[in-house]
Design a protein around this motif. Sequence first.
Motif, short mmCIF file in Angstrom:
data_model
loop_
_atom_site.label_atom_id
_atom_site.label_comp_id
_atom_site.label_asym_id
_atom_site.label_seq_id
_atom_site.Cartn_x
_atom_site.Cartn_y
_atom_site.Cartn_z
N HIS A 106 70.87 47.89 78.78
CA HIS A 106 69.47 47.96 79.16
C HIS A 106 69.32 49.03 80.23
CE1 HIS A 106 69.39 44.10 77.11
NE2 HIS A 106 68.07 44.13 77.13
N GLU A 107 68.09 49.27 80.67
CA GLU A 107 67.83 50.27 81.69
C GLU A 107 68.66 50.02 82.95
OE1 GLU A 107 66.14 53.03 81.63
OE2 GLU A 107 65.36 52.80 79.63
N GLY A 108 68.77 48.78 83.33
CA GLY A 108 69.55 48.45 84.51
C GLY A 108 70.57 47.38 84.19
N ASP A 109 70.89 46.56 85.18
CA ASP A 109 71.88 45.51 84.97
C ASP A 109 71.25 44.13 85.17
OD1 ASP A 109 71.41 45.68 87.64
OD2 ASP A 109 73.49 45.58 88.28
N LEU A 110 69.94 44.01 84.86
CA LEU A 110 69.23 42.78 85.12
C LEU A 110 69.51 41.70 84.08
CD1 LEU A 110 65.78 44.26 86.20
CD2 LEU A 110 67.55 43.32 87.69
N SER A 111 69.70 42.09 82.85
CA SER A 111 69.87 41.09 81.79
C SER A 111 71.31 40.63 81.69
CB SER A 111 69.43 41.68 80.44
OG SER A 111 70.40 42.59 79.96
N GLY A 154 76.99 58.02 82.07
CA GLY A 154 77.05 57.60 80.67
C GLY A 154 76.57 56.19 80.44
N HIS A 155 75.51 55.81 81.17
CA HIS A 155 74.95 54.47 80.98
C HIS A 155 74.52 54.30 79.52
CE1 HIS A 155 72.58 51.01 82.86
NE2 HIS A 155 72.36 50.93 81.56
N GLY A 156 74.98 53.22 78.90
CA GLY A 156 74.62 52.93 77.52
C GLY A 156 75.58 53.49 76.49
N GLY A 354 66.68 53.67 77.80
CA GLY A 354 66.23 55.04 77.61
C GLY A 354 67.21 56.10 78.05
N HIS A 355 68.46 55.74 78.29
CA HIS A 355 69.45 56.75 78.67
C HIS A 355 69.85 57.59 77.46
CE1 HIS A 355 69.86 54.07 82.18
NE2 HIS A 355 70.21 55.16 82.81
#
Length: 375
Positions: A106-111, A154-156, A354-355
Amino acid sequence: MISKLVTSFVRLVILAVPMFFLFFPDKINITFDYPYAGLMDNFFIRLAKAMTLLFVLIELLRIFYYGVIKNPKSNKIVANIATLGIMTVWLAGLLEIAFMFISQSHEGDLSKASQIWFAKYWKPITPEGYRDFPKTNTEKKKKVLVLGDSFAAGHGLNNTEDRFSDQLEKKLGADRYAVYNLGVSGSDTRDEFQRLQKFPIKPDVLVLEYFPNDIEKAARDAKLTLTEFKPYDDIKLPGVGSLVMRFYLPNFIYWQFPHMPPASITDFVQKSYTDTTILHPHLRDLQKIVDYAHANNAPMYVVMVPFLQNVEKSNGYTKPIEDFFINQKIPVVRLSEHLGNIPPKERIVGKNDGHASAKVNTVIADELYKKMKGQ
């Protein structure tokens, strides 16, 4: 039969203790301490949760068996309802266990799914804390430092070799160049400069990956901040938000839908780049990185990464930054100019993230390579 029901109820009470300990540790001020806690969801803690939940399901099935199936006095309607109930509980329980091991960036690490993704794919990690392979036998190689945020890290991307830094090293020749990835998720220009100074390797070449929210700390100094996003606050039913936050199946479902207004980041960026009290300090921050490159006689290159699903607006926001580098004769890869052949859905790693995709990273590596070889 009564004794067996009693023992099952006793075991359920006993199992409630580790269940509460594992799923609601914050309620009793307990934290699980392991490397990168909060970013990554520890496999062994998930395994303990899965086993505890499975034991609970077994005890419930045992109660159903002796209380309904083996009970000659059980009411038929009650038995049918109980049968449907135990089937539903088991299905939900097994799905919950399954989703403890399903990753999704995901966009961050919240989930929960994104924390599983980080635990599974965010490696290797160098002693300095970067997602990169330690370099060996580099004495005779040119050192290329790639500085940036989550796009550089390289997130994602499940495989580090898909990142533009790794692809660039292959193009340049790993026998002659060592490319160090200094990407950190959430990093901005000030943080990047501090990390650059601390990094023990001095660059022969410096690559800066720039994203529109890199202006964040300069904006914060001027009292402009992003709209605070509090996940699960949009769940109005009492107690439900707490369960969604802690359990994997409902958490996965919750994060399949947008919960933060897209306008918040675009409004923030638009205001930041048009306010000179924010823009000018930010340009001074960028100048420190430029000066660092000059001090080390390192040619510098900049990759301008736009909002991949809103390219044109991104270009308008960050044009002052492009002009800043161009005026200092620093080569700029304007990524938006090279995305025409890539459909919008293929530019990003996933619908919830969206990365930049591997395809976009390949484009960045190609364009950087052309500019480096052209000088």
